[in-house]
Design a protein around this motif. Structure first.
Motif, PDB file in Angstrom:
ATOM      1  N   ALA A  86      61.156  33.844  79.100  1.00 51.08           N
ATOM      2  CA  ALA A  86      62.357  34.640  79.340  1.00 51.08           C
ATOM      3  C   ALA A  86      63.055  34.930  78.030  1.00 51.08           C
ATOM      4  N   ILE A 113      66.669  36.278  76.515  1.00 49.60           N
ATOM      5  CA  ILE A 113      68.072  36.417  76.901  1.00 49.60           C
ATOM      6  C   ILE A 113      68.868  36.889  75.707  1.00 49.60           C
ATOM      7  N   GLY A 123      75.067  33.945  79.492  1.00 44.13           N
ATOM      8  CA  GLY A 123      73.751  33.912  78.853  1.00 44.13           C
ATOM      9  C   GLY A 123      73.269  32.490  78.638  1.00 44.13           C
ATOM     10  N   PHE A 133      72.181  31.000  81.942  1.00 37.92           N
ATOM     11  CA  PHE A 133      70.825  31.425  82.274  1.00 37.92           C
ATOM     12  C   PHE A 133      69.807  30.588  81.491  1.00 37.92           C
ATOM     13  N   VAL A 171      66.883  39.206  80.337  1.00 34.48           N
ATOM     14  CA  VAL A 171      68.287  39.179  80.754  1.00 34.48           C
ATOM     15  C   VAL A 171      69.105  39.897  79.688  1.00 34.48           C
ATOM     16  N   ASN A 172      69.566  41.100  80.013  1.00 34.02           N
ATOM     17  CA  ASN A 172      70.437  41.859  79.113  1.00 34.02           C
ATOM     18  C   ASN A 172      71.877  41.402  79.352  1.00 34.02           C
ATOM     19  N   ASN A 173      72.296  40.411  78.569  1.00 31.99           N
ATOM     20  CA  ASN A 173      73.594  39.777  78.791  1.00 31.99           C
ATOM     21  C   ASN A 173      74.597  40.021  77.672  1.00 31.99           C
ATOM     22  N   ILE A 183      67.295  41.499  84.539  1.00 32.83           N
ATOM     23  CA  ILE A 183      68.668  41.381  85.037  1.00 32.83           C
ATOM     24  C   ILE A 183      69.592  41.978  83.998  1.00 32.83           C
ATOM     25  N   ASN A 184      70.374  42.961  84.414  1.00 34.12           N
ATOM     26  CA  ASN A 184      71.392  43.549  83.551  1.00 34.12           C
ATOM     27  C   ASN A 184      72.752  42.999  83.977  1.00 34.12           C
ATOM     28  N   VAL A 185      73.403  42.272  83.069  1.00 35.64           N
ATOM     29  CA  VAL A 185      74.694  41.681  83.404  1.00 35.64           C
ATOM     30  C   VAL A 185      75.768  42.760  83.304  1.00 35.64           C
ATOM     31  N   VAL A 239      75.098  32.233  87.728  1.00 35.92           N
ATOM     32  CA  VAL A 239      73.653  32.291  87.487  1.00 35.92           C
ATOM     33  C   VAL A 239      72.877  31.829  88.716  1.00 35.92           C
TER      34      VAL A 239
END
Length: 254
Positions: A4, A6, A14, A17, A84-86, A134-136, A208
């Motif tokens: 993953a 992040i 973030g 996650f 994960v675009n956080n 996942i786009n935060v 999360v």
């Protein structure tokens, strides 16, 4: 072994996650601007169970920073299964009180970077028949107020569109829309939150946990917390003009 990546993985949502993935035995790639903090957090995550933690110092405001992360995501020899675009920030001021350059920086991080990183990650995920993005976003996506809300509305729409486009590929996409969450976010933006009632606050770990549950359920949008589910559902029935006037009359809090 699941890997993953992040962005903004050293603090707040973030980091939550990253903690969750580490406990599940994921290989991790953390992206943030501060190399020293990346190293510190990486050591913590190894202690939680992550077999490998790769650190990638990058400033997503810059073309060079985005390109470095894109290259890592596109590396077929070291596939990434989960993006994960956080990473994100708020300017903490009304649009008319900021500079155009600062507004552009915000869009670089909240819109341009997620678009480019997702575009780099998806070909490999689709070819392998598995993966997730996942786009935060934020509940701010449902409230018309300034560039931050507009950027989060883009993330919401983008994620919903992706989820539909990816149906049948084995790859999932989801927007995560938390409300007020105990992180460094508001402090960094110098946003006053003392008047926010306690019932509106969420813990990053709870956010999360709900996000990953909703992703497993195949939902395109995750709104953690019953209070925010009610508020976002109600917002769909309030005329946009009314939402805009109410939003304008309130101090900016997210």
């Amino acid at each position: 072994m699941t890997t993953a990546l992040i962005t903004g993985g050293t603090a707040g949502i973030g980091k939550a996650f990253a903690d969750s993935f580490a406990r599940s035995g994921y290989h991790l790639i953390l992206v943030a601007r501060n190399p020293e903090r990346l190293d510190t957090v990486a050591e913590e995550l190894r202690g939680l169970g992550a077999p490998e933690v790769e650190t990638l110092p990058a400033d997503l405001v810059t073309e060079e920073g985005r390109a470095a992360v894109e290259a890592r995501l596109a590396d077929a020899d070291r596939p990434v299964d989960f993006l994960v675009n956080n990473a994100g920030f708020d300017l903490g001021k009304a649009f008319t009180k900021t500079s155009a350059e600062d507004e552009e920086r915000l869009l670089d991080v909240h819109v341009l970077a997620p678009m480019r990183l997702t575009h780099a990650a998806l070909p490999g995920m689709i070819a392998r028949g598995r993966g997730a993005v996942i786009n935060v976003a934020s509940v701010a996506a449902f409230v018309p107020r300034g560039t931050y809300s507009a950027a989060k509305a883009w993330a919401l729409s983008f994620s919903e569109s992706l989820a539909a486009e990816l149906r049948g590929t084995g790859v999932r996409a989801m927007a995560l829309c938390p409300g007020f969450t105990h992180t460094e976010f508001h402090q960094r933006a110098d946003i006053e939150t003392t008047s926010v009632p306690g019932w509106m606050w969420l813990d990053a770990e709870y956010v999360v946990e709900n996000a990953l549950r909703d992703l497993r359920r195949g939902l395109p949008v995750s709104v953690p917390g019953p209070q925010y589910k009610v508020l976002t559902a109600a917002s769909r029935y309030v005329p946009r003009g009314v939402r805009t006037r109410v939003s304008r009359s309130m101090s900016k809090r997210w």
